[in-house]
Design a protein around this motif. Structure first.
Motif, mmCIF file in Angstrom:
data_model
loop_
_atom_site.group_PDB
_atom_site.id
_atom_site.type_symbol
_atom_site.label_atom_id
_atom_site.label_comp_id
_atom_site.label_asym_id
_atom_site.label_seq_id
_atom_site.Cartn_x
_atom_site.Cartn_y
_atom_site.Cartn_z
ATOM 1 N N GLY A 191 12.263 24.712 48.791
ATOM 2 C CA GLY A 191 11.420 24.105 49.820
ATOM 3 C C GLY A 191 11.306 24.943 51.084
ATOM 4 N N GLU A 192 10.564 24.367 52.041
ATOM 5 C CA GLU A 192 10.292 25.038 53.316
ATOM 6 C C GLU A 192 11.087 24.326 54.411
ATOM 7 O OE1 GLU A 192 7.924 27.477 53.209
ATOM 8 O OE2 GLU A 192 6.962 27.039 51.296
ATOM 9 N N MET A 193 11.503 25.087 55.429
ATOM 10 C CA MET A 193 12.155 24.471 56.588
ATOM 11 C C MET A 193 11.207 24.532 57.773
ATOM 12 S SD MET A 193 13.738 24.786 59.726
ATOM 13 C CE MET A 193 14.461 26.394 60.092
ATOM 14 N N VAL A 235 -1.297 22.737 52.983
ATOM 15 C CA VAL A 235 0.088 23.208 53.030
ATOM 16 C C VAL A 235 0.581 23.499 51.621
ATOM 17 C CG1 VAL A 235 0.731 22.013 55.159
ATOM 18 C CG2 VAL A 235 1.013 20.843 52.958
ATOM 19 N N ARG A 236 1.601 24.350 51.549
ATOM 20 C CA ARG A 236 2.267 24.544 50.263
ATOM 21 C C ARG A 236 3.775 24.440 50.501
ATOM 22 N NH1 ARG A 236 3.500 30.457 49.856
ATOM 23 N NH2 ARG A 236 5.408 30.437 51.063
ATOM 24 N N THR A 237 4.432 24.029 49.435
ATOM 25 C CA THR A 237 5.894 23.990 49.478
ATOM 26 C C THR A 237 6.402 24.712 48.243
ATOM 27 O OG1 THR A 237 5.682 21.770 48.563
ATOM 28 C CG2 THR A 237 6.296 21.933 50.873
ATOM 29 N N PHE A 243 0.401 35.170 62.427
ATOM 30 C CA PHE A 243 0.961 33.828 62.624
ATOM 31 C C PHE A 243 1.531 33.266 61.329
ATOM 32 C CE2 PHE A 243 -1.769 34.454 66.203
ATOM 33 C CZ PHE A 243 -1.101 33.827 67.245
ATOM 34 N N HIS A 244 2.743 32.759 61.403
ATOM 35 C CA HIS A 244 3.417 32.093 60.286
ATOM 36 C C HIS A 244 3.811 30.719 60.808
ATOM 37 C CE1 HIS A 244 7.068 32.162 57.290
ATOM 38 N NE2 HIS A 244 6.155 31.271 56.956
ATOM 39 N N LEU A 245 3.194 29.678 60.236
ATOM 40 C CA LEU A 245 3.362 28.321 60.770
ATOM 41 C C LEU A 245 3.778 27.349 59.668
ATOM 42 C CD1 LEU A 245 -0.001 28.313 62.770
ATOM 43 C CD2 LEU A 245 2.285 28.530 63.784
ATOM 44 N N HIS A 246 4.700 26.459 59.991
ATOM 45 C CA HIS A 246 5.061 25.354 59.104
ATOM 46 C C HIS A 246 4.688 24.052 59.806
ATOM 47 C CE1 HIS A 246 8.199 27.651 56.422
ATOM 48 N NE2 HIS A 246 6.996 28.216 56.438
ATOM 49 N N PHE A 247 4.433 23.001 59.008
ATOM 50 C CA PHE A 247 3.918 21.729 59.558
ATOM 51 C C PHE A 247 4.764 20.551 59.097
ATOM 52 C CE2 PHE A 247 1.069 17.991 58.959
ATOM 53 C CZ PHE A 247 0.724 17.780 60.291
ATOM 54 N N GLY A 249 4.719 21.331 55.143
ATOM 55 C CA GLY A 249 4.850 22.536 54.338
ATOM 56 C C GLY A 249 4.459 23.785 55.102
ATOM 57 N N HIS A 250 4.387 24.883 54.364
ATOM 58 C CA HIS A 250 3.930 26.175 54.890
ATOM 59 C C HIS A 250 2.411 26.068 55.034
ATOM 60 C CE1 HIS A 250 3.605 30.693 54.850
ATOM 61 N NE2 HIS A 250 2.490 30.424 54.202
ATOM 62 N N VAL A 251 1.894 26.366 56.212
ATOM 63 C CA VAL A 251 0.473 26.146 56.504
ATOM 64 C C VAL A 251 -0.378 27.295 55.956
ATOM 65 C CG1 VAL A 251 -1.241 25.879 58.339
ATOM 66 C CG2 VAL A 251 1.031 24.821 58.575
ATOM 67 N N ALA A 275 2.300 36.735 48.917
ATOM 68 C CA ALA A 275 3.244 35.623 48.781
ATOM 69 C C ALA A 275 3.055 34.570 49.866
ATOM 70 C CB ALA A 275 4.669 36.156 48.840
ATOM 71 N N GLU A 276 2.639 34.987 51.044
ATOM 72 C CA GLU A 276 2.591 34.060 52.177
ATOM 73 C C GLU A 276 1.185 33.592 52.506
ATOM 74 O OE1 GLU A 276 5.324 32.732 53.781
ATOM 75 O OE2 GLU A 276 6.298 33.637 52.069
ATOM 76 N N GLY A 277 0.205 34.069 51.763
ATOM 77 C CA GLY A 277 -1.161 33.617 52.004
ATOM 78 C C GLY A 277 -1.682 34.019 53.377
HETATM 79 ZN ZN ZN Z 1 6.367 29.863 55.418
#
Ligand code: ZN
Length: 259
Positions: free
Chosen positions: A69-71, A147-149, A196-200, A209-211, A256-258
């Motif tokens: 999962g994502e933190m 989002v993705r997890t 930018f690397h953002l989680h929501f 998840g990872h935005v 990998a990170e879109g």
């Molecule tokens: Zn991420």
């Protein structure tokens, strides 16, 4: 500890460096364990606990051992967002192979309303320094967020871009919540995700998840530039043997990170 936010912020900058006062000023510091390149190369196990990370920040993003999962973290609470769509507070003994945290202190604020991801990113880019790491928090209402997890992985671990193919992707509509993340300078593109690397996390703290994409209804962004950088490199064999300098690393991170 910093006791007076205003006077501390007032001292940050070229003047304080010129006068030799920088050592006396506690500027915001980015603290991270391992590297995005190591995660992309399949180093999915770390010894760092979230209890330790709490000593270095109250805000941030990351993942969990076995990529479970994502933190996302802010206001001193870290959450685990799992591939079943759930969210729960992280316990101090949970370990991570990659996480980035800081003690968030807003230096500037920007109102964002009725704009797409690309326009929002342009506005945030214009408001941040190209050569500094910046922590970014966005609170508000969003008409749409993709989002993705990442899903928990079993040995032998695949590289992240393959693991990410099996990711759970979700589109949330008309949702309120908080983005937490970072802008990483292009020159540091394999430490984190460049740009930018953002989680929501939703306001009800139930999912996120990872935005990957979003559309803002009405939101406020807060920016926290950082002049300190602390990277803890793992001692594990997996890390020491990872191919971190391969020439295609930037492309693999983007895949990998879109980003
Ligand atoms: Zn991420």
């Amino acid at each position: 500890m910093i006791s007076d936010e205003k006077s501390t912020l007032g001292l940050i900058g070229p003047a304080s460096i010129a006068s030799g006062q920088i050592d006396a000023v506690k500027t915001a510091e980015l603290y991270q364990t391992s590297l995005m390149s190591a995660l992309v190369d399949g180093v999915y196990e770390g010894q760092t606990t979230y209890g330790e990370l709490h000593q270095h920040g109250d805000f941030g993003l990351g993942t969990f051992n076995d990529l479970d999962g994502e933190m996302v973290g802010f206001d001193g609470i870290f959450y685990q967002l799992r591939s079943d769509g759930s969210a729960r507070p992280v316990s101090d003994d949970q370990k991570t192979p990659f996480a980035v945290v800081t003690f968030f202190k807003a230096d500037s604020r920007i109102s964002l309303s009725r704009i797409s991801k690309n326009t929002a990113i342009d506005r945030l880019t214009a408001a941040t320094q190209d050569n500094l790491f910046t922590a970014v928090r966005i609170d508000g209402r969003f008409s749409r967020i993709t989002v993705r997890t990442v899903r928990e992985q079993k040995r032998p671990f695949p590289p992240l871009q393959d693991a990410a193919k099996g990711q759970a992707e979700t589109i949330l509509t008309n949702v309120a919540g908080t983005f937490a993340g970072f802008r990483t300078p292009a020159y540091a593109g394999t430490l984190g995700v460049p740009g930018f690397h953002l989680h929501f996390l939703t306001e009800d703290r139930k999912t996120g998840g990872h935005v990957l994409d979003f559309e803002i209804e009405a939101a406020e962004a807060q920016l926290c530039p950082m002049h300190g950088l602390h990277v803890e490199l793992p001692q594990s064999e997996n890390f020491l043997n990872a191919k971190l300098s391969s020439p295609d690393m930037a492309q693999r991170i983007a895949a990998a990170e879109g980003s």
